[in-house]
Design an enzyme around this catalytic site. Sequence first.
Site, mmCIF file in Angstrom:
data_model
loop_
_atom_site.group_PDB
_atom_site.id
_atom_site.type_symbol
_atom_site.label_atom_id
_atom_site.label_comp_id
_atom_site.label_asym_id
_atom_site.label_seq_id
_atom_site.Cartn_x
_atom_site.Cartn_y
_atom_site.Cartn_z
ATOM 1 N N HIS A 165 -88.405 27.710 34.602
ATOM 2 C CA HIS A 165 -88.110 26.369 34.101
ATOM 3 C C HIS A 165 -88.105 25.406 35.273
ATOM 4 O O HIS A 165 -87.076 25.151 35.899
ATOM 5 C CB HIS A 165 -86.779 26.324 33.359
ATOM 6 C CG HIS A 165 -86.525 25.005 32.680
ATOM 7 N ND1 HIS A 165 -85.487 24.794 31.820
ATOM 8 C CD2 HIS A 165 -87.194 23.822 32.727
ATOM 9 C CE1 HIS A 165 -85.505 23.544 31.377
ATOM 10 N NE2 HIS A 165 -86.546 22.941 31.922
ATOM 11 N N GLU A 214 -90.097 24.831 27.893
ATOM 12 C CA GLU A 214 -90.584 23.471 27.669
ATOM 13 C C GLU A 214 -91.832 23.127 28.492
ATOM 14 O O GLU A 214 -91.820 22.229 29.334
ATOM 15 C CB GLU A 214 -89.467 22.467 27.922
ATOM 16 C CG GLU A 214 -88.258 22.718 27.022
ATOM 17 C CD GLU A 214 -87.099 21.754 27.270
ATOM 18 O OE1 GLU A 214 -87.171 20.959 28.232
ATOM 19 O OE2 GLU A 214 -86.125 21.805 26.499
ATOM 20 N N TYR A 257 -83.359 18.255 20.311
ATOM 21 C CA TYR A 257 -82.161 17.468 20.590
ATOM 22 C C TYR A 257 -82.056 16.195 19.755
ATOM 23 O O TYR A 257 -80.967 15.824 19.343
ATOM 24 C CB TYR A 257 -82.111 17.099 22.080
ATOM 25 C CG TYR A 257 -81.866 18.288 22.971
ATOM 26 C CD1 TYR A 257 -80.574 18.695 23.269
ATOM 27 C CD2 TYR A 257 -82.919 19.035 23.497
ATOM 28 C CE1 TYR A 257 -80.326 19.789 24.079
ATOM 29 C CE2 TYR A 257 -82.690 20.133 24.297
ATOM 30 C CZ TYR A 257 -81.390 20.514 24.593
ATOM 31 O OH TYR A 257 -81.150 21.617 25.380
ATOM 32 N N GLU A 312 -82.483 25.956 22.013
ATOM 33 C CA GLU A 312 -81.673 24.922 22.658
ATOM 34 C C GLU A 312 -81.378 23.833 21.642
ATOM 35 O O GLU A 312 -82.280 23.324 20.981
ATOM 36 C CB GLU A 312 -82.375 24.284 23.865
ATOM 37 C CG GLU A 312 -82.419 25.136 25.107
ATOM 38 C CD GLU A 312 -82.996 24.364 26.291
ATOM 39 O OE1 GLU A 312 -82.831 23.121 26.367
ATOM 40 O OE2 GLU A 312 -83.623 25.008 27.158
ATOM 41 N N TRP A 351 -76.789 24.502 23.502
ATOM 42 C CA TRP A 351 -76.956 24.131 24.906
ATOM 43 C C TRP A 351 -75.816 23.178 25.280
ATOM 44 O O TRP A 351 -75.722 22.106 24.723
ATOM 45 C CB TRP A 351 -78.309 23.445 25.121
ATOM 46 C CG TRP A 351 -78.550 23.156 26.572
ATOM 47 C CD1 TRP A 351 -78.341 21.979 27.236
ATOM 48 C CD2 TRP A 351 -79.026 24.080 27.550
ATOM 49 N NE1 TRP A 351 -78.648 22.111 28.552
ATOM 50 C CE2 TRP A 351 -79.066 23.401 28.774
ATOM 51 C CE3 TRP A 351 -79.387 25.425 27.511
ATOM 52 C CZ2 TRP A 351 -79.476 24.005 29.966
ATOM 53 C CZ3 TRP A 351 -79.795 26.022 28.685
ATOM 54 C CH2 TRP A 351 -79.843 25.315 29.889
ATOM 55 N N GLU A 383 -78.323 18.914 35.101
ATOM 56 C CA GLU A 383 -79.322 18.315 34.223
ATOM 57 C C GLU A 383 -80.419 17.699 35.084
ATOM 58 O O GLU A 383 -80.149 16.946 36.021
ATOM 59 C CB GLU A 383 -78.672 17.249 33.338
ATOM 60 C CG GLU A 383 -79.604 16.583 32.355
ATOM 61 C CD GLU A 383 -80.187 17.548 31.338
ATOM 62 O OE1 GLU A 383 -81.286 17.270 30.842
ATOM 63 O OE2 GLU A 383 -79.544 18.569 31.057
ATOM 64 N N TRP A 384 -81.688 18.014 34.749
ATOM 65 C CA TRP A 384 -82.796 17.731 35.664
ATOM 66 C C TRP A 384 -82.818 16.303 36.186
ATOM 67 O O TRP A 384 -82.942 16.061 37.380
ATOM 68 C CB TRP A 384 -84.123 18.060 34.965
ATOM 69 C CG TRP A 384 -84.313 19.525 34.754
ATOM 70 C CD1 TRP A 384 -84.311 20.189 33.563
ATOM 71 C CD2 TRP A 384 -84.486 20.531 35.753
ATOM 72 N NE1 TRP A 384 -84.480 21.539 33.753
ATOM 73 C CE2 TRP A 384 -84.587 21.779 35.088
ATOM 74 C CE3 TRP A 384 -84.548 20.501 37.152
ATOM 75 C CZ2 TRP A 384 -84.775 22.977 35.777
ATOM 76 C CZ3 TRP A 384 -84.729 21.696 37.838
ATOM 77 C CH2 TRP A 384 -84.835 22.904 37.153
ATOM 78 N N PHE A 432 -73.128 18.817 29.098
ATOM 79 C CA PHE A 432 -73.555 19.446 27.843
ATOM 80 C C PHE A 432 -72.685 20.635 27.456
ATOM 81 O O PHE A 432 -72.828 21.180 26.374
ATOM 82 C CB PHE A 432 -75.003 19.936 27.968
ATOM 83 C CG PHE A 432 -76.054 18.883 27.770
ATOM 84 C CD1 PHE A 432 -76.652 18.695 26.532
ATOM 85 C CD2 PHE A 432 -76.472 18.078 28.817
ATOM 86 C CE1 PHE A 432 -77.639 17.736 26.341
ATOM 87 C CE2 PHE A 432 -77.454 17.118 28.645
ATOM 88 C CZ PHE A 432 -78.037 16.946 27.404
#
Length: 404
Positions: A68, A115, A242, A308, A354, A361-362, A370
């Site tokens: 990821h 993703e 999401y 997720e 998730w 978080e990216w 989260f």
Amino acid sequence: FFFQAEDGIRDQPRSRGLGDVYKRQAWARILPNGKAGSKVNMKAVEHYRAMLLALREAGIVPYVNLHHNDLPAILRIDFLAGAYDEEFVSHFTYYADICFKYFGDLTPYWFTFDEPWVLSVYDRMEPHELNTKPYILAHNYLLAHAAAVKLYREKYYSTQKGQIGINLLSEMCWPLNETNPEDIEAAKRHVIFQLGWFAEPLMTGDYPAIMKTLVGDRLPKFTPEQKELVKGSIDFFALNHYFSWMVANGNVTKGETYWDDINVTKSFKDSWKRTDMNWPIVPEGIHDLLVFLNDNWVKNKVPIWVTENGVAVKEPDLATALNDHKRIDYLFGYIMQVNKAIEEGLDIRKYFSWSLVDNFEWWSGIAKRFGLTHIEYGEHPKRTAKSSMRWYSRIINQLSQFLS
């Protein structure tokens, strides 16, 4: 979690009543040089084996994701392109082989990529042209995924009996004007360009017809052998979701980028509540997306897993974090919509919230939370279960008993 793995496993999640955990391996830790044929870092292998073994001894089933967005830097330095380079497939397959070899006896479930749409459209490591590169990246991710699956099935399945897939992200889209045929087509087009881009090759061996028409020669072509390789290269369909959009047809006359090709304008309804990521909370979106996915691609040929689904809540202090009723409301709404799809006949077998703990978080680092568990960051992070953890533990156990 990396530095406090044993304590984390002892404290979470079986003691909270949660039985399955979705975790990620770090390619660069296991193969610092990244490339096919390079030396394995056995210290990393020992660490991950110890973690997986501790999970199994605690009665927790680990679901392992291989990649990821943590591509070894050496692949970019040497090839200046990472997954854009055609040799990426062989590098990833070699890395996957190492993981299957050393960890396959401890996990029955694998994901190749998380993703790939995000990895293809939003390259966070370098300036990213959107004319051809997203399509080439996605093509290579699909080929690398399929090659790893072929390797697993031929070399490891007979002894390990595991299952393997790939996590795909998608939002749901509805037409802004539900009586306008152009808006109706635009909403479908967005989902096809985000989800169908990967789902259709996985299920049929080729890209959606509308993408071939709109993208033209910028869309790579599968050879007959590649079509057979990619088709059916999942044992389950893993979906991340999401939030949702209202979509209208755009006004682009000639496509020069990925976004031009989709040619839509997106918006949120003013009445929709928002998360701390500013994403709207629209529970019916996950139901409608699951139905769209099954009607167009899955068709009950493989089970669907929701891998997720969760919400970032603004938690300025510990007291607020521990009373996270907004997260409970979010999860309840979305889980009920997943359950509705099951009652309508969809073969949905797993749901993951998730995330277990507040995470990195990216785009936002540790600023967005989260987790079902609060993390007090510092040299010695402290974990505290939130109200949502206790609620989630109860409801998933009740639902599991009911569905059984």
